[in-house]
Design an enzyme around this catalytic site. Structure first.
Site, mmCIF file in Angstrom:
data_model
loop_
_atom_site.group_PDB
_atom_site.id
_atom_site.type_symbol
_atom_site.label_atom_id
_atom_site.label_comp_id
_atom_site.label_asym_id
_atom_site.label_seq_id
_atom_site.Cartn_x
_atom_site.Cartn_y
_atom_site.Cartn_z
ATOM 1 N N LYS A 1 0.843 -1.200 0.000
ATOM 2 C CA LYS A 1 0.000 0.000 0.000
ATOM 3 C C LYS A 1 0.875 1.245 0.000
ATOM 4 O O LYS A 1 1.577 1.520 0.972
ATOM 5 C CB LYS A 1 -0.916 0.054 1.214
ATOM 6 C CG LYS A 1 -2.054 1.077 1.037
ATOM 7 C CD LYS A 1 -2.664 1.522 2.337
ATOM 8 C CE LYS A 1 -1.972 2.737 2.880
ATOM 9 N NZ LYS A 1 -2.110 3.949 2.017
ATOM 10 N N GLY B 1 6.069 8.615 13.400
ATOM 11 C CA GLY B 1 5.659 7.830 14.551
ATOM 12 C C GLY B 1 4.170 7.909 14.779
ATOM 13 O O GLY B 1 3.520 6.933 15.138
ATOM 14 N N GLY C 1 -1.814 1.103 13.649
ATOM 15 C CA GLY C 1 -1.833 -0.107 14.446
ATOM 16 C C GLY C 1 -0.604 -0.952 14.278
ATOM 17 O O GLY C 1 -0.498 -2.032 14.834
ATOM 18 N N GLU D 1 10.175 2.243 10.157
ATOM 19 C CA GLU D 1 11.073 3.395 10.078
ATOM 20 C C GLU D 1 10.223 4.636 10.258
ATOM 21 O O GLU D 1 9.342 4.918 9.460
ATOM 22 C CB GLU D 1 11.808 3.401 8.732
ATOM 23 C CG GLU D 1 13.047 4.277 8.748
ATOM 24 C CD GLU D 1 12.785 5.667 8.220
ATOM 25 O OE1 GLU D 1 12.385 6.528 9.042
ATOM 26 O OE2 GLU D 1 12.961 5.902 7.025
ATOM 27 N N CYS E 1 13.056 11.835 5.848
ATOM 28 C CA CYS E 1 13.015 11.386 7.239
ATOM 29 C C CYS E 1 14.340 11.620 7.960
ATOM 30 O O CYS E 1 14.368 11.862 9.168
ATOM 31 C CB CYS E 1 12.630 9.913 7.303
ATOM 32 S SG CYS E 1 13.635 8.843 6.260
ATOM 33 N N GLU F 1 9.378 16.830 14.332
ATOM 34 C CA GLU F 1 9.708 16.666 12.920
ATOM 35 C C GLU F 1 8.776 17.527 12.076
ATOM 36 O O GLU F 1 7.558 17.370 12.117
ATOM 37 C CB GLU F 1 9.586 15.199 12.519
ATOM 38 C CG GLU F 1 10.039 14.918 11.098
ATOM 39 C CD GLU F 1 9.989 13.437 10.754
ATOM 40 O OE1 GLU F 1 10.854 12.989 9.996
ATOM 41 O OE2 GLU F 1 9.080 12.741 11.250
#
Length: 502
Positions: free
Chosen positions: A178, A231, A238, A262, A296, A396
């Protein structure tokens, strides 16, 4: 207008819902395609197809590693043939400059070729042991995990797909994939390549749709998800539990095995006074403005030795003000944010930085000049006089915004660098080799650089410490995340051993 569909069990299919949503060019606002909106029922169909592929028909799973590797080489060749189209799709769908998108496709080609070669290499080991029961032969083999769910973000749509798909397929797993709902076009093209290559039915399945419902359904249905996201997004799907980032469990007795989570970072870039000025400035710009800062591992916190700050910052601002923004197809230095929502999020962080007392040195606003008038562009932004408590230093941002903090000693630099919940990346700039090694060893992060920032390699592991994730992608480690290791012990002298003959 192209309609992007799911690919399940070797066929392009509509969603059970029958609904579709538009995807837009972030540089112009024009509609690019209609994308089906999947449901948990679509996920169930894909999981069933992958389960049949892996446990019943077993064509991909049971294929010898030599043939499977050759298959991946064929896929790499087909990607190379479609290089220009794939780069174009990422440029118009995500907003990255065309030259960056071309580099992503080249890197993805190498990724498939790397894992094609790696899966052909010897794996496992043989052990000379004596258990006290006679002569034994002990050895290990690597087997695929099974059915895996792969979820990728929008900032590197094609490349991060390769990072997950290549090792997962090399290992012999069946896949449900996905992509982010923001950027699907290059992924749809990738599955057209899988179809053209002749991948067995059910071995690769594509589900399009929102991360909240569809991503959660994948995480709930598959005991082996691999996710790259923030995060927050990971917790929402989930796939991991806050606040300690642990693989989730459906029940206390059933712990999910995750090949990798990650989850982003807030990475430090430490610059000492003896660093080469021009080199440090350019690499710092690459660290935060490459891919519009939607990276990231971005070096979003510049930590600079106090005596060097004025000289460094003057040159950094001068060069940052010269950065060009424009349509990605025209190869500017920076393209737009991926969406209006992301642009507004970044602008919100900028306002927060001003409110909390940071000094806005340059940038700080939406860019609407000329061809950028209808796009989601944000000026490259630098904040000075930042403190560790500020939101722009802690959280972030995922945009072209960098903060400046100063230090006086090596120890202070290390303390500032590690003062974060994240631990994905970090850089050190200095002419002192011994100091570079001392400092880089003290940074609590998984990917680090000395006198450069951002280069990555398919051969080397990618992943972070702390809240930046679990496991590693790429390299040998990336393949092993999609494999189980089985120990096999053979008695070379069958028969009774006399253990109970007393």
């Amino acid at each position: 207008m192209k309609r992007c569909k799911n690919y399940i069990n070797g066929a392009w299919t509509e969603s059970v819902s029958g609904n579709a949503a538009p995807t837009f060019n972030p540089a112009t606002g024009e509609e690019l395609a209609q994308v089906v909106v999947s449901t948990p029922e679509d996920v169930d169909r894909a999981v069933a197809a992958a389960h049949t592929s892996f446990y019943e028909t077993r064509e991909w799973r049971d294929m010898d590693s030599q043939t499977r590797g050759d298959f991946l080489l064929r896929i790499a060749d087909l990607i190379a043939e479609a290089r220009e189209e794939l780069a174009y799709l990422d440029a118009v769908d995500m907003g990255k400059p065309l030259r960056e998108a071309e580099g992503d496709v080249d890197d993805a080609i190498h990724c498939y070729r790397y894992y094609a070669g790696l899966i052909k290499m010897p794996q496992g080991g043989s052990y000379g042991v004596n258990a006290g029961f006679g002569e034994m032969h002990s050895y290990t083999i690597h087997e695929p995990v099974g059915v895996v769910g792969l979820i990728t973000p929008w900032n590197y749509p094609f490349l991060m797909g390769a990072w997950k798909l290549a090792p997962a397929l090399a290992a012999g797993n069946s896949v449900i994939f996905k992509p982010s709902s923001n950027c699907v076009l290059s992924t749809v093209k990738m599955f057209e390549i899988f179809e053209k290559a002749g991948m067995p039915k059910g071995s690769v399945n594509l589900i399009l749709g929102p991360g909240g419902s569809v991503g959660s359904a994948i995480a709930a249905a598959i005991p082996t998800p691999a996710l790259t996201a923030s995060g927050t997004a990971c917790t929402a799907s989930g796939a991991a539990s806050a606040p300690t980032v642990q693989p989730a469990a459906k029940t206390p007795a059933q712990r999910q095995r995750s090949p990798g989570l990650e989850l982003g970072g807030k990475s430090p870039n430490i610059i000492f006074a003896d660093a080469d000025l021009e080199g440090a400035v350019e690499w710092a710009m690459i660290g935060i403005f490459f891919n519009q800062g939607e990276v990231c591992s971005a070096g979003s916190r510049i930590l600079i030795e106090e005596s060097f700050k004025e000289t460094f910052l003057r040159r950094l601002v001068e060069r940052t003000n010269a950065i060009t923004l424009g349509n990605p197809l025209n190869n500017p230095d920076m393209g737009p944010m991926v969406s209006e929502s992301q642009m507004n999020d970044v602008l919100g962080f900028i306002r927060k930085g001003v409110e909390e007392g940071a000094t806005l040195v340059c940038g700080g606003a939406r860019y609407t000049e000329g061809e950028c008038a209808k796009g989601y562009f944000v000026q490259p932004t630098i904040f000075d006089n930042c403190t560790s408590e500020m939101t722009i230093v802690r959280e972030e941002i995922f945009g072209p915004v960098v903060t400046i903090q100063t230090f006086r000693t090596e120890e202070e630099a290390v303390a500032l660098a590690n003062d974060t919940i994240y631990g994905l990346a970090g850089g050190v700039f200095t002419a002192d080799g011994a100091r570079a090694l001392r400092v880089i060893k003290e940074i609590r992060a998984g990917i680090t650089w000395v006198n450069c920032y951002n280069p990555t390699f398919n051969e080397a592991p990618w992943g972070g410490y702390k809240m930046s994730g679990i496991g590693r992608e790429l390299g040998v480690h990336g393949l092993e995340e999609y494999q189980e290791v089985k120990q096999i012990n053979i008695n070379l002298n069958p028969g009774p051993v006399g253990w109970y003959e007393h």
